[in-house]
Write a protein that holds these residues in place. Structure first.
Motif, short mmCIF file in Angstrom:
data_model
loop_
_atom_site.label_atom_id
_atom_site.label_comp_id
_atom_site.label_asym_id
_atom_site.label_seq_id
_atom_site.Cartn_x
_atom_site.Cartn_y
_atom_site.Cartn_z
N ILE A 174 0.69 -1.22 0.04
CA ILE A 174 -0.13 -0.02 0.10
C ILE A 174 0.91 1.30 0.01
N THR A 175 0.57 2.02 -0.94
CA THR A 175 1.51 3.23 -0.90
C THR A 175 0.61 4.62 -0.84
N LEU A 176 1.02 5.64 0.12
CA LEU A 176 0.30 6.81 0.28
C LEU A 176 0.98 7.96 -0.16
N THR A 177 0.72 8.83 -0.93
CA THR A 177 1.49 9.99 -1.21
C THR A 177 0.70 11.34 -0.86
N TYR A 178 1.33 12.40 -0.38
CA TYR A 178 1.01 13.65 -0.33
C TYR A 178 1.52 14.71 -0.21
N GLY A 179 1.03 16.01 -0.30
CA GLY A 179 1.96 17.20 -0.52
C GLY A 179 0.91 18.38 -0.06
N TRP A 180 1.75 19.22 0.83
CA TRP A 180 0.94 20.27 1.44
C TRP A 180 2.03 21.54 1.40
N GLU A 181 1.46 22.83 1.16
CA GLU A 181 2.03 23.85 1.04
C GLU A 181 1.51 25.05 1.51
N LYS A 182 2.16 25.81 2.28
CA LYS A 182 1.26 27.11 2.77
C LYS A 182 2.39 28.12 3.31
N ASN A 183 2.29 29.42 2.88
CA ASN A 183 3.15 30.45 3.17
C ASN A 183 4.90 29.85 2.90
N ASN A 184 5.04 29.11 1.92
CA ASN A 184 6.35 28.80 1.36
C ASN A 184 6.68 27.57 2.30
N PHE A 185 6.04 27.08 3.31
CA PHE A 185 6.40 25.94 4.07
C PHE A 185 5.78 24.60 3.14
N VAL A 186 6.44 23.76 3.11
CA VAL A 186 6.14 22.57 2.28
C VAL A 186 6.42 21.26 2.86
N ILE A 187 5.48 20.26 3.11
CA ILE A 187 5.38 19.07 3.75
C ILE A 187 5.19 18.03 2.60
N ASP A 188 5.83 17.05 2.01
CA ASP A 188 5.30 16.21 1.20
C ASP A 188 6.08 14.91 1.35
N GLY A 189 5.38 13.81 0.64
CA GLY A 189 6.25 12.38 0.99
C GLY A 189 5.57 11.33 0.68
N TYR A 190 5.89 10.13 1.22
CA TYR A 190 5.18 9.31 0.97
C TYR A 190 5.09 8.06 2.34
N VAL A 191 4.19 6.96 2.20
CA VAL A 191 4.22 5.84 2.97
C VAL A 191 4.05 4.75 2.41
N ASP A 192 4.87 3.83 2.74
CA ASP A 192 5.06 2.50 2.05
C ASP A 192 4.70 1.63 3.03
N TYR A 193 3.80 0.69 2.79
CA TYR A 193 3.49 -0.85 3.87
C TYR A 193 3.55 -1.81 2.95
N ALA A 194 4.51 -2.61 2.90
CA ALA A 194 4.87 -4.03 2.46
C ALA A 194 4.27 -5.02 3.31
N PHE A 195 3.49 -5.91 2.93
CA PHE A 195 2.87 -7.01 3.61
C PHE A 195 2.49 -8.37 2.94
N ASN A 196 2.14 -9.37 3.91
CA ASN A 196 1.79 -10.64 3.03
C ASN A 196 2.56 -11.19 2.43
N SER A 197 4.34 -11.01 2.73
CA SER A 197 4.98 -11.82 1.92
C SER A 197 4.84 -13.36 1.63
N GLU A 198 5.13 -13.99 0.71
CA GLU A 198 5.01 -15.15 0.34
C GLU A 198 6.04 -16.12 1.23
N ASP A 199 7.22 -15.25 1.71
CA ASP A 199 8.43 -15.97 2.52
C ASP A 199 8.10 -15.52 4.06
N ASP A 200 7.54 -16.48 4.81
CA ASP A 200 7.35 -16.38 6.18
C ASP A 200 8.30 -15.57 7.02
#
Length: 256
Positions: A174-200
Protein backbone atom coordinates in the motif's frame (compact mmCIF):
# COMPACT_ATOMS: atom_id res chain seq x y z
CA UNK A 1 37.75 -11.87 -13.75
CA UNK A 2 35.33 -8.95 -14.10
CA UNK A 3 34.14 -7.00 -11.05
CA UNK A 4 30.51 -8.03 -10.39
CA UNK A 5 29.73 -4.59 -8.96
CA UNK A 6 30.85 -3.01 -12.26
CA UNK A 7 28.60 -5.40 -14.16
CA UNK A 8 25.64 -4.55 -11.90
CA UNK A 9 26.21 -0.81 -12.23
CA UNK A 10 26.45 -1.19 -16.02
CA UNK A 11 23.15 -3.07 -16.06
CA UNK A 12 21.43 -0.44 -13.96
CA UNK A 13 22.73 2.29 -16.26
CA UNK A 14 21.05 0.51 -19.16
CA UNK A 15 17.81 0.21 -17.18
CA UNK A 16 17.94 3.90 -16.31
CA UNK A 17 18.34 4.68 -20.00
CA UNK A 18 15.26 2.58 -20.80
CA UNK A 19 13.29 4.40 -18.08
CA UNK A 20 14.28 7.81 -19.43
CA UNK A 21 13.29 6.71 -22.93
CA UNK A 22 9.92 5.61 -21.52
CA UNK A 23 9.40 9.01 -19.91
CA UNK A 24 10.28 10.75 -23.15
CA UNK A 25 7.81 8.52 -25.02
CA UNK A 26 5.07 9.25 -22.49
CA UNK A 27 5.80 12.96 -22.80
CA UNK A 28 5.63 12.80 -26.58
CA UNK A 29 2.37 10.85 -26.43
CA UNK A 30 0.84 13.31 -23.99
CA UNK A 31 1.94 16.29 -26.06
CA UNK A 32 0.48 14.80 -29.22
CA UNK A 33 -2.76 13.37 -27.87
CA UNK A 34 -3.55 14.91 -24.50
CA UNK A 35 -3.17 17.98 -22.35
CA UNK A 36 -0.43 18.35 -19.75
CA UNK A 37 -2.06 19.47 -16.51
CA UNK A 38 1.06 19.71 -14.32
CA UNK A 39 4.76 19.00 -14.66
CA UNK A 40 7.73 19.36 -12.33
CA UNK A 41 11.35 18.21 -12.51
CA UNK A 42 13.87 18.69 -9.73
CA UNK A 43 17.30 17.71 -8.49
CA UNK A 44 18.13 17.46 -4.80
CA UNK A 45 21.10 16.72 -2.56
CA UNK A 46 20.85 15.08 0.88
CA UNK A 47 23.28 14.14 3.62
CA UNK A 48 22.38 12.05 6.65
CA UNK A 49 23.38 9.38 9.12
CA UNK A 50 21.81 6.44 10.98
CA UNK A 51 20.84 4.55 7.82
CA UNK A 52 20.44 0.87 8.68
CA UNK A 53 22.09 -1.83 6.54
CA UNK A 54 24.50 0.74 5.08
CA UNK A 55 28.29 0.75 5.84
CA UNK A 56 28.97 3.33 8.58
CA UNK A 57 25.24 4.22 8.37
CA UNK A 58 26.04 7.42 6.41
CA UNK A 59 24.76 8.44 2.97
CA UNK A 60 25.13 11.35 0.58
CA UNK A 61 22.37 11.21 -2.02
CA UNK A 62 21.67 13.04 -5.27
CA UNK A 63 18.12 12.60 -6.58
CA UNK A 64 16.62 13.40 -9.97
CA UNK A 65 12.82 13.50 -9.81
CA UNK A 66 10.00 14.10 -12.27
CA UNK A 67 6.24 14.21 -11.79
CA UNK A 68 3.55 15.10 -14.30
CA UNK A 69 -0.19 14.71 -14.68
CA UNK A 70 -2.08 14.55 -17.94
CA UNK A 71 -5.65 14.11 -19.08
CA UNK A 72 -4.87 10.40 -19.60
CA UNK A 73 -3.26 9.90 -16.18
CA UNK A 74 0.29 10.68 -15.06
CA UNK A 75 3.83 9.55 -14.41
CA UNK A 76 6.25 9.79 -11.50
CA UNK A 77 9.92 8.96 -11.75
CA UNK A 78 12.97 9.31 -9.56
CA UNK A 79 16.48 7.97 -9.41
CA UNK A 80 18.74 8.13 -6.34
CA UNK A 81 22.52 7.96 -6.43
CA UNK A 82 23.78 7.05 -2.96
CA UNK A 83 27.37 7.53 -1.88
CA UNK A 84 28.46 5.97 1.42
CA UNK A 85 31.61 5.13 3.28
CA UNK A 86 33.83 2.08 2.97
CA UNK A 87 32.32 -1.33 3.58
CA UNK A 88 33.98 -4.24 5.41
CA UNK A 89 36.02 -5.08 2.31
CA UNK A 90 37.42 -1.53 2.15
CA UNK A 91 35.33 -0.51 -0.86
CA UNK A 92 33.40 2.74 -0.92
CA UNK A 93 29.69 2.00 -0.86
CA UNK A 94 27.75 3.18 -3.94
CA UNK A 95 24.16 2.51 -4.92
CA UNK A 96 21.71 3.52 -7.62
CA UNK A 97 17.99 3.07 -7.02
CA UNK A 98 14.98 4.32 -8.96
CA UNK A 99 11.28 3.97 -9.55
CA UNK A 100 9.08 4.60 -12.58
CA UNK A 101 5.38 4.80 -11.69
CA UNK A 102 2.85 5.51 -14.45
CA UNK A 103 -0.90 5.67 -13.88
CA UNK A 104 -3.77 5.45 -16.37
CA UNK A 105 -7.06 7.15 -15.56
CA UNK A 106 -10.01 4.76 -15.39
CA UNK A 107 -12.73 7.02 -13.96
CA UNK A 108 -13.12 10.59 -12.68
CA UNK A 109 -15.57 11.94 -10.12
CA UNK A 110 -16.74 15.47 -9.35
CA UNK A 111 -17.36 16.80 -5.83
CA UNK A 112 -16.17 13.57 -4.24
CA UNK A 113 -13.47 12.49 -1.79
CA UNK A 114 -12.20 10.17 -4.53
CA UNK A 115 -11.31 12.42 -7.46
CA UNK A 116 -9.98 9.78 -9.84
CA UNK A 117 -9.46 6.01 -10.02
CA UNK A 118 -6.33 4.77 -11.80
CA UNK A 119 -4.71 1.65 -13.11
CA UNK A 120 -1.33 1.91 -11.36
CA UNK A 121 2.04 0.38 -12.10
CA UNK A 122 5.54 0.69 -10.72
CA UNK A 123 8.99 -0.48 -11.79
CA UNK A 124 11.68 -0.55 -9.10
CA UNK A 125 15.30 -1.00 -10.13
CA UNK A 126 18.54 -0.85 -8.21
CA UNK A 127 22.13 -1.97 -7.93
CA UNK A 128 24.96 -1.37 -5.48
CA UNK A 129 28.70 -1.86 -5.19
CA UNK A 130 28.24 -4.94 -3.00
CA UNK A 131 26.90 -6.82 -6.02
CA UNK A 132 23.20 -6.61 -5.14
CA UNK A 133 20.69 -5.77 -7.86
CA UNK A 134 16.91 -5.88 -8.21
CA UNK A 135 14.08 -5.47 -10.72
CA UNK A 136 10.61 -5.46 -9.18
CA UNK A 137 7.31 -4.93 -10.98
CA UNK A 138 4.18 -3.74 -9.17
CA UNK A 139 0.67 -3.68 -10.60
CA UNK A 140 -2.51 -2.47 -8.93
CA UNK A 141 -5.17 0.19 -8.61
CA UNK A 142 -5.00 3.65 -7.07
CA UNK A 143 -7.06 6.72 -6.34
CA UNK A 144 -6.34 10.45 -6.35
CA UNK A 145 -7.99 11.93 -3.28
CA UNK A 146 -9.60 15.23 -2.43
CA UNK A 147 -8.47 15.77 1.17
CA UNK A 148 -10.31 18.76 2.75
CA UNK A 149 -7.26 20.35 4.42
CA UNK A 150 -6.27 23.94 3.50
CA UNK A 151 -3.01 23.88 1.58
CA UNK A 152 -3.26 20.23 0.54
CA UNK A 153 -1.96 20.07 -3.05
CA UNK A 154 -2.38 16.36 -3.70
CA UNK A 155 -2.98 13.02 -2.04
CA UNK A 156 -3.26 9.48 -3.36
CA UNK A 157 -3.58 5.88 -2.22
CA UNK A 158 -2.60 2.78 -4.20
CA UNK A 159 -2.70 -0.98 -3.63
CA UNK A 160 -0.19 -3.12 -5.52
CA UNK A 161 0.81 -6.72 -5.98
CA UNK A 162 4.61 -6.83 -6.16
CA UNK A 163 6.29 -9.32 -8.50
CA UNK A 164 9.68 -9.23 -6.81
CA UNK A 165 12.99 -10.15 -8.36
CA UNK A 166 15.11 -13.26 -7.87
CA UNK A 167 15.15 -14.61 -4.32
CA UNK A 168 12.68 -12.05 -2.96
CA UNK A 169 9.18 -13.48 -2.54
CA UNK A 170 6.16 -11.65 -3.92
CA UNK A 171 4.10 -9.51 -1.56
CA UNK A 172 1.55 -6.69 -1.52
CA UNK A 173 2.12 -2.99 -0.96
CA UNK A 174 0.00 0.00 0.00
CA UNK A 175 1.43 3.39 -0.98
CA UNK A 176 0.17 6.77 0.22
CA UNK A 177 1.50 10.05 -1.19
CA UNK A 178 0.76 13.63 -0.18
CA UNK A 179 1.82 17.22 -0.68
CA UNK A 180 0.93 20.28 1.41
CA UNK A 181 2.11 23.89 1.08
CA UNK A 182 1.30 27.17 2.83
CA UNK A 183 3.26 30.43 3.21
CA UNK A 184 6.28 28.84 1.47
CA UNK A 185 6.39 25.92 3.93
CA UNK A 186 6.18 22.53 2.22
CA UNK A 187 5.53 19.06 3.63
CA UNK A 188 5.39 16.16 1.20
CA UNK A 189 6.35 12.53 0.98
CA UNK A 190 5.05 8.99 1.02
CA UNK A 191 4.20 5.98 3.16
CA UNK A 192 4.91 2.45 1.89
CA UNK A 193 3.51 -0.55 3.74
CA UNK A 194 4.68 -3.93 2.41
CA UNK A 195 2.87 -6.98 3.77
CA UNK A 196 1.74 -10.55 3.17
CA UNK A 197 5.06 -11.82 1.84
CA UNK A 198 5.04 -15.34 0.46
CA UNK A 199 8.23 -15.88 2.50
CA UNK A 200 7.27 -16.29 6.18
CA UNK A 201 10.72 -15.08 7.29
CA UNK A 202 10.13 -11.65 5.75
CA UNK A 203 8.41 -9.29 8.17
CA UNK A 204 5.74 -6.78 7.23
CA UNK A 205 7.46 -3.39 7.00
CA UNK A 206 6.43 0.25 6.85
CA UNK A 207 8.48 3.15 5.49
CA UNK A 208 7.39 6.71 6.37
CA UNK A 209 9.43 9.30 4.46
CA UNK A 210 8.37 12.96 4.78
CA UNK A 211 10.28 16.02 3.59
CA UNK A 212 9.90 19.30 5.51
CA UNK A 213 11.06 22.28 3.43
CA UNK A 214 10.95 26.04 3.01
CA UNK A 215 10.75 27.57 -0.48
CA UNK A 216 13.33 30.38 -0.85
CA UNK A 217 12.18 31.46 -4.32
CA UNK A 218 10.28 34.54 -3.13
CA UNK A 219 12.93 35.55 -0.60
CA UNK A 220 15.74 35.33 -3.15
CA UNK A 221 13.69 36.77 -6.03
CA UNK A 222 14.61 33.94 -8.41
CA UNK A 223 12.60 32.33 -11.19
CA UNK A 224 12.73 28.74 -9.90
CA UNK A 225 11.80 27.05 -6.67
CA UNK A 226 14.71 26.44 -4.31
CA UNK A 227 13.79 24.50 -1.18
CA UNK A 228 15.89 23.81 1.92
CA UNK A 229 14.98 21.63 4.86
CA UNK A 230 15.20 18.01 5.92
CA UNK A 231 14.04 14.51 5.06
CA UNK A 232 13.17 12.00 7.77
CA UNK A 233 13.14 8.25 7.15
CA UNK A 234 11.37 5.92 9.58
CA UNK A 235 11.49 2.34 8.30
CA UNK A 236 10.26 -0.37 10.65
CA UNK A 237 11.61 -3.82 9.71
CA UNK A 238 13.65 -2.42 6.81
CA UNK A 239 13.46 -4.78 3.81
CA UNK A 240 11.55 -7.20 6.03
CA UNK A 241 14.44 -7.58 8.49
CA UNK A 242 14.61 -6.98 12.26
CA UNK A 243 16.22 -3.56 11.69
CA UNK A 244 14.31 -0.32 12.23
CA UNK A 245 15.67 2.87 10.68
CA UNK A 246 15.41 6.38 12.12
CA UNK A 247 17.42 8.69 9.87
CA UNK A 248 17.34 12.43 9.25
CA UNK A 249 19.05 14.14 6.30
CA UNK A 250 19.76 17.77 5.44
CA UNK A 251 18.15 18.63 2.08
CA UNK A 252 18.50 21.14 -0.75
CA UNK A 253 16.11 20.83 -3.70
CA UNK A 254 16.11 22.86 -6.96
CA UNK A 255 13.19 22.77 -9.41
CA UNK A 256 13.79 23.32 -13.12
Amino acid sequence: MRDHSSISLSLITNKLTYALVAIAALGAMSGAQAKVLFTDTSISALYGTDYELVPQETLTTVTLEHASTHTWGGVFFFVDRHQGKENAAGKEFKETYGELAPKLKLAKFDNSFIKQVNLAGQYEFGSNSNGFSQDNYLVGVGADLNVPIPGMKYASASLYHAFNDKDNADDQQITLTYGWEKNNFVIDGYVDYAFNSEDDSVKDNIHINPQLKYNLQEVLGIDNRLEVGMEYSYWKNKFGSDKTQNAASALVKFHF
